[in-house]
Design a protein around this motif. Structure first.
Motif: not given
Length: 255
Positions: A82-90
């Protein structure tokens, strides 16, 4: 012939017959030689009952796709990542095999993200099919690795190519991992392994907030719950784990 002599003769006959059986070829998948890595599953497999366990598909690519909010699936047909994308990276959960990293990279790029932007690598449990590629993954991304303390001994013995397993932070039950406004909580849910980790976090989608649960591993088909010399308390572990799962708020339940 007495009953004893009859039984003894029968056992000797069976033993000789078994000894003459042809040697079995090594199993494919777990424990056997690595199957060929494929970019796409065969059409007939895609129409199979999803409850059918197909270990031959561990190294077969599956289309990367959005699940909900900033949560995406980037694993193979049968190995979840699973990948969780955030403004600071994954944040990525499960690196899987070294030879499946190119499949994950393709999945991530198809979603418009970059594998190299991963800042944190987490895991579900310390089995080779989910964590063999941890060292290669960190080498490619520079990601910080964080794993549950009860799985650390198993990970320290997982050294593909003789490379030490990267463990940057050791997690305890209830610890949190945060990046770019997303916070995950690590729940110790032993049974599948001693340090199997269930992850919970919240995602926003369509103006609503949802509770996500990603369990770390279910009960194996060949699991021994009683008279287990290796793990005598495994039944109690599973009872505790099921109780934990039942108590977790869950709008989206994954594994």
């Amino acid at each position: 012939m007495t009953v004893f002599r009859f039984i003894l003769a029968l056992l000797l006959t069976v033993s000789v017959a078994v000894a003459r059986l042809p040697a079995q070829a090594p199993a494919q998948g777990r424990g056997g030689p690595p199957p060929v890595v494929s970019a796409q599953a065969a059409p007939e497999l895609m129409s199979e009952d999803p409850q059918t366990e197909q270990r031959t598909q561990d190294r077969v690519g599956f289309p990367g796709h959005k699940i909900i909010g900033n949560l995406y699936y980037v694993g193979t047909v049968t190995l979840s990542s699973f990948l969780i994308n955030t403004p600071a990276g994954n944040i990525v959960i499960n690196s899987n095999y070294e030879e499946t990293i190119p499949l994950m990279k393709t999945s991530i790029e198809s979603l418009g993200f970059k594998l190299e932007d991963t800042r944190i690598l987490l895991a579900s449990h310390a089995h080779g099919d989910h964590q063999t590629a941890d060292a290669l993954f960190r080498q490619m991304t520079g990601a910080t690795t964080m794993f549950m303390e009860q799985d650390v001994p198993a990970l320290q013995n997982m050294k593909p190519g003789g490379v030490a397993h990267p463990i940057d932070r050791v997690l305890k039950d209830g610890d949190t991992v945060s990046l770019g406004g997303t916070t995950l909580t690590a729940h110790l849910t032993p049974g599948h392994t001693l340090g199997t980790t269930t992850w919970t976090f919240k995602v926003a989608d369509g103006g609503r907030t949802y509770d996500v649960v990603i369990i770390g591993g279910g009960l194996q088909e060949d699991a021994r719950l009683v008279f287990n010399a290796a793990t005598p308390t495994v039944a109690d572990m599973w009872a505790s784990t099921i109780k934990t799962w039942q108590a977790l708020p869950a709008d989206v339940f994954l594994g």
